[in-house]
Design an enzyme around this catalytic site. Structure first.
Site, short mmCIF file in Angstrom:
data_model
loop_
_atom_site.label_atom_id
_atom_site.label_comp_id
_atom_site.label_asym_id
_atom_site.label_seq_id
_atom_site.Cartn_x
_atom_site.Cartn_y
_atom_site.Cartn_z
N HIS A 8 0.85 -1.20 0.04
CA HIS A 8 -0.14 -0.04 0.20
C HIS A 8 0.76 1.19 0.06
O HIS A 8 0.31 2.28 -0.18
CB HIS A 8 -0.96 0.07 1.11
CG HIS A 8 -1.68 -1.16 1.32
ND1 HIS A 8 -1.64 -2.36 2.19
CD2 HIS A 8 -2.76 -1.41 0.47
CE1 HIS A 8 -2.36 -3.10 2.04
NE2 HIS A 8 -3.33 -2.73 0.98
N CYS A 55 3.13 -1.27 -4.57
CA CYS A 55 2.61 -1.83 -5.66
C CYS A 55 3.04 -0.38 -6.67
O CYS A 55 2.83 0.76 -6.28
CB CYS A 55 1.23 -2.14 -5.76
SG CYS A 55 0.26 -1.96 -7.41
N HIS A 86 -7.09 4.65 5.56
CA HIS A 86 -6.36 3.40 4.61
C HIS A 86 -5.17 3.73 4.36
O HIS A 86 -4.66 4.94 4.22
CB HIS A 86 -7.32 3.60 3.48
CG HIS A 86 -6.82 2.10 2.44
ND1 HIS A 86 -5.57 2.00 2.00
CD2 HIS A 86 -7.62 0.95 2.47
CE1 HIS A 86 -5.67 0.76 1.43
NE2 HIS A 86 -6.68 -0.20 1.76
N GLU A 140 -3.06 3.17 2.21
CA GLU A 140 -2.70 3.74 0.92
C GLU A 140 -2.96 5.33 0.87
O GLU A 140 -2.03 6.27 0.41
CB GLU A 140 -3.45 3.28 -0.27
CG GLU A 140 -2.89 3.69 -1.71
CD GLU A 140 -3.96 3.35 -2.79
OE1 GLU A 140 -4.28 1.99 -2.95
OE2 GLU A 140 -4.18 4.21 -3.48
N THR A 160 -6.65 3.50 -5.31
CA THR A 160 -6.66 2.41 -6.35
C THR A 160 -7.62 1.44 -6.31
O THR A 160 -8.00 0.66 -7.25
CB THR A 160 -5.21 1.69 -6.59
OG1 THR A 160 -5.06 1.05 -5.26
CG2 THR A 160 -4.17 2.60 -6.93
N SER A 175 -9.91 -3.14 1.15
CA SER A 175 -11.07 -2.25 0.51
C SER A 175 -11.52 -2.95 -0.82
O SER A 175 -12.57 -2.87 -0.89
CB SER A 175 -10.23 -0.87 0.19
OG SER A 175 -10.69 -0.11 -0.50
N ASN A 176 -10.56 -3.39 -1.63
CA ASN A 176 -11.39 -4.11 -2.83
C ASN A 176 -12.26 -5.16 -2.60
O ASN A 176 -13.24 -5.53 -3.28
CB ASN A 176 -9.98 -4.18 -3.93
CG ASN A 176 -9.55 -5.59 -3.58
OD1 ASN A 176 -9.96 -6.50 -4.26
ND2 ASN A 176 -8.24 -5.69 -2.73
S1 SF4 Z 1 -5.00 -4.14 -5.67
FE1 SF4 Z 1 -4.29 -3.04 -7.52
S2 SF4 Z 1 -3.30 -1.03 -6.55
FE2 SF4 Z 1 -3.33 -2.70 -5.06
S3 SF4 Z 1 -1.80 -3.94 -4.97
FE3 SF4 Z 1 -3.20 -5.10 -6.59
S4 SF4 Z 1 -2.50 -4.01 -8.32
FE4 SF4 Z 1 -1.73 -2.98 -7.10
#
Ligand code: SF4
Length: 311
Positions: free
Chosen positions: A74, A96, A124, A126, A164, A223-224
């Site tokens: 992050h 990343c 967060h 990041e 991201t 988060s994602n």
């Molecule tokens: S989710 Fe996207 S920004 Fe986060 S580590 Fe993976 S590729 Fe990189």
């Protein structure tokens, strides 16, 4: 029961690189080995490394002078890099590259005199790292309501950036509101949401319609992964975010359900397969993998590790 297995799912290129970096650092330097924040936001991954002796710290001051520390996927703020230097730490940067790209955009906009509206979630890792690049120039925008409250003089140059791992749809709504309110605002062509976040959301968007239940492998602080569960709910599905098969509650399912199984970018495939195996054994489920988009992205190891020979 029928299982639709979403593809792409699970580890992204950034997470793969960060985990391989920690494995290689562990093999090369042994313990004690420190990681600033969780290497990736996934409990099973962190627990596995903790069991091997890796120490995860929330404050860089917890790392003893001269020790080896990895920065997580992050990213970190310049202040952390500076403190590491002062404490004579051997720092390995597993940030990343797609996070680094946002940092560089922030630095460039700040240097050019812009006020930057960063769309993201407070607290967060990041967002903390990105804001640290130009704290005096960045304003965090968490939601649409906040856009309403923003006011700038006409001569203030404005730019937007995004975290991201946001919801593509929600970020789009906020960006459109910013552009409507501040027509002169500039930013990246669309947003900074990374390919992995976009592709995993696209797969749920395409496949959820055929399922009644959506199971997302991932941790509560990812988060994602959270965005994938929310997307399942947007489509009116019963959607659950779980770290592993142990978190499943049988009353979530009926024997004739169709279940969409996916995983956030930091969730290991091993955990996905354990869930699929449990559903097969318990409900005699059939499995159909559906590829929505192919991914062929790889990131190199941090330069501090590339030339290291590990036996
Ligand atoms: S989710 Fe996207 S920004 Fe986060 S580590 Fe993976 S590729 Fe990189």
């Amino acid at each position: 029961m029928h299982i639709i297995l979403a593809n792409p799912r699970g580890f992204c290129a950034g997470v793969n690189m960060a985990i391989q970096s920690l494995e290689k650092a562990l093999a090369a330097f042994g313990t004690p080995l420190y990681v600033y924040h969780e290497i990736v936001h996934n409990r099973p991954v962190v627990e596995k490394f903790r069991s091997l002796g890796v120490v995860f710290v929330d404050h860089i001051s917890e790392v003893p002078s001269g020790a080896t520390v990895l920065y997580s996927a992050h990213g970190v703020s310049p202040e952390i890099r500076q403190v590491s230097k002062e404490r004579n730490l051997r720092a390995i940067d597993a940030t990343c590259p797609l996070v680094t790209k946002v940092h560089l955009e922030a630095i460039r906009f700040a240097k050019d005199g812009y006020t930057i509206l960063l769309i993201g979630h407070a607290g967060h890792d990041e967002v903390i790292g990105t804001m640290g690049e130009a704290p005096q120039a960045i304003v965090l925008v968490e939601d649409l309501d906040y856009v309403e409250t923003l006011a700038f003089a006409d001569d203030v140059k404005l730019a937007f950036l995004t975290q991201t791992t946001l919801s593509v749809d929600e970020a789009g709504v906020i960006i459109r509101a910013l552009k409507a309110k501040f027509p002169h605002i500039v930013g990246p062509a669309k947003d900074d949401i990374c390919y992995a976040t976009q592709n995993r959301q696209e797969a749920v968007r395409d496949l959820a319609k055929d399922a009644r239940v959506v199971l997302v492998l991932g941790s509560q602080n990812s988060s994602n992964s959270l965005r994938l569960r929310e997307l399942g709910e947007v489509f009116g599905k019963s959607a659950y975010l779980i770290d592993s098969v142990e978190d499943i509650r049988p009353d979530w399912f009926s024997a004739d359900d169709t279940v969409l199984v996916t995983a956030g970018a930091s969730a290991p495939e091993e955990k996905v397969q354990e869930v699929v195996g449990w559903l097969k054994t318990t409900y005699d489920a059939t499995v159909e993998e559906k590829v929505v988009r192919e991914e062929h992205v790889n990131f190199p190891l941090p330069r501090e590790l590339r030339s290291l020979q590990v036996i």
